[in-house]
Design a protein around this motif. Structure first.
Motif, short mmCIF file in Angstrom:
data_model
loop_
_atom_site.label_atom_id
_atom_site.label_comp_id
_atom_site.label_asym_id
_atom_site.label_seq_id
_atom_site.Cartn_x
_atom_site.Cartn_y
_atom_site.Cartn_z
N GLY A 41 0.88 -1.20 -0.09
CA GLY A 41 -0.22 0.09 0.27
C GLY A 41 0.89 1.37 -0.28
N GLY A 42 2.11 1.26 0.81
CA GLY A 42 3.16 2.28 0.90
C GLY A 42 3.23 2.32 -0.17
N SER A 43 3.91 1.48 -1.01
CA SER A 43 4.41 1.69 -2.59
C SER A 43 3.87 1.95 -3.34
N GLY A 44 2.70 1.17 -3.56
CA GLY A 44 1.22 1.77 -4.15
C GLY A 44 1.37 3.68 -4.33
N VAL A 45 1.30 4.33 -3.02
CA VAL A 45 0.67 5.64 -2.77
C VAL A 45 1.74 6.55 -3.05
N GLY A 48 2.33 6.20 -7.41
CA GLY A 48 1.11 6.94 -7.87
C GLY A 48 0.64 8.31 -7.20
N ALA A 49 1.08 8.27 -6.30
CA ALA A 49 0.52 10.28 -6.51
C ALA A 49 1.28 11.09 -6.95
N PRO A 50 2.71 10.29 -6.59
CA PRO A 50 3.62 11.77 -7.65
C PRO A 50 3.16 11.69 -8.89
N ILE A 51 3.47 10.33 -9.80
CA ILE A 51 3.07 10.39 -11.09
C ILE A 51 1.45 11.38 -11.61
N GLY A 52 0.53 10.73 -10.38
CA GLY A 52 -0.97 11.55 -10.39
C GLY A 52 -1.13 12.79 -10.57
N THR A 126 -7.16 9.59 -8.03
CA THR A 126 -7.27 10.76 -7.64
C THR A 126 -6.54 11.95 -7.64
N TYR A 127 -5.07 11.89 -7.05
CA TYR A 127 -4.06 12.80 -7.71
C TYR A 127 -4.25 13.72 -8.75
N ALA A 128 -4.13 12.98 -9.55
CA ALA A 128 -4.21 13.32 -11.24
C ALA A 128 -5.55 14.89 -11.11
N ARG A 129 -6.50 14.06 -10.27
CA ARG A 129 -8.13 14.77 -10.75
C ARG A 129 -8.06 16.06 -9.55
N TYR A 130 -7.21 15.82 -8.03
CA TYR A 130 -7.27 16.94 -7.27
C TYR A 130 -6.63 18.14 -7.84
N THR A 131 -5.67 17.49 -8.22
CA THR A 131 -4.07 18.79 -8.97
C THR A 131 -4.59 19.88 -9.82
N ARG A 132 -5.51 18.05 -11.06
CA ARG A 132 -5.57 19.03 -11.89
C ARG A 132 -6.81 21.13 -11.49
N SER A 133 -7.81 20.04 -10.53
CA SER A 133 -8.78 21.32 -10.17
C SER A 133 -8.60 21.84 -9.28
N ALA A 134 -6.87 22.08 -8.60
CA ALA A 134 -6.88 23.08 -7.57
C ALA A 134 -5.81 24.34 -8.12
N ILE A 135 -4.85 23.29 -9.32
CA ILE A 135 -4.25 24.70 -9.74
C ILE A 135 -4.97 25.31 -10.75
N LEU A 136 -6.19 24.86 -11.52
CA LEU A 136 -6.59 25.33 -12.26
C LEU A 136 -7.44 26.52 -10.98
N PHE A 178 -3.56 7.32 2.09
CA PHE A 178 -1.88 6.11 3.11
C PHE A 178 -2.07 4.93 3.85
N ILE A 179 -3.03 5.76 4.80
CA ILE A 179 -3.58 4.92 5.68
C ILE A 179 -4.35 4.08 5.08
#
Length: 250
Positions: A41-45, A48-52, A126-136, A178-179
């Motif tokens: 799980g930790g490795s997945g986050v 996945g998080a930096p890529i997103g 999740t991070y791709a969507r949240y990052t795009r929305s927050a940046i815009l 992450f939890i």
């Protein structure tokens, strides 16, 4: 009486004896089963998080471009397609058709690749969507217009001001996610036969192993509460306008 005895044991880190493994305590079983869940799980986050974040950032900068549409499609698929379907597709492609990786098991590092990839799908989307929305949203703020009027380059505005002001929604998502993944995904661990917390959570319900089931629920609840508490502290560091309390009484 049973409840108070149980809570007294919990306060002394005594969660009882699991029915399906009477040779050890619940705490020992959780400590043993947590390692696979934490690794996968930790490795997945962390993958996945930096890529997103990178995909969301590029999509926001290149709004209404092919990259933006591609990122939106990937994030939508990652959020809507169930993780067990993603796991089955990974097994079908890399284990059955290509025969590159083992379909299940635990121990060898090559057996971790497919479950980590399945774990990383949801954080990435999740991070791709949240990052795009927050940046815009931040790019449309008045202070960005002021910075542009002062002559700052788009690169400086983006990396010095916009990303920092867009970090709060990402922090809100990261710690609970992450939890959630570190404590075990029921479907991923079941699909890939990983002996982690998710697998024991299912078996505790099937076997009516109440000491283990109650301990897992209590542990996950406490960890989520602690994650949101840490997130609140990080808010104050990222944004000085957020304070833990009023120093002046109006």
């Amino acid at each position: 009486v049973q409840y108070f005895k149980y809570m007294w044991g919990v306060l002394h880190f005594d969660f009882g004896i699991p029915y399906q493994s009477p040779g050890e305590t619940v705490l020992e079983l959780i400590g043993r089963a947590w390692i696979p869940s934490l690794i996968l799980g930790g490795s997945g986050v962390l993958i996945g998080a930096p890529i997103g974040i990178a995909l969301g950032l590029i999509a926001a900068i290149k709004r209404n471009s092919f990259i933006d549409y591609f990122t939106s499609a990937i994030s939508t698929l990652g959020l809507t397609v169930p993780v067990f379907v993603i796991s089955m597709l990974l097994i079908l492609l890399f284990s059955v058709w290509l025969e590159w990786l083992p379909a299940s098991g635990w121990g060898e590092p090559k057996k971790w690749i497919l479950p980590i990839t399945a774990y990383a799908a949801i954080p990435m989307a999740t991070y791709a969507r949240y990052t795009r929305s927050a940046i815009l949203d931040t790019l449309n703020k008045p202070f960005v217009t002021v910075l542009r009027a002062k002559g700052l380059s788009e690169r400086k505005i983006l990396f010095r001001h916009v990303i920092k002001n867009s970090a709060i929604p990402l922090v809100t998502v990261f710690l609970p996610m992450f939890i959630g993944t570190a404590t075990g995904s029921i479907f991923v661990e079941a699909m890939f036969r990983v002996p982690g917390l998710g697998a024991y959570f299912v078996s505790s319900i099937e076997n009516k192993d109440y000491p283990l089931e109650m301990s897992l629920l209590l542990m996950i609840t406490v960890m989520f509460c602690f994650a949101y508490f840490i997130a609140d502290l990080i808010y104050a560091l990222l944004n000085p306008r957020i304070r833990l309390g009023d120093k002046k009484k109006q």
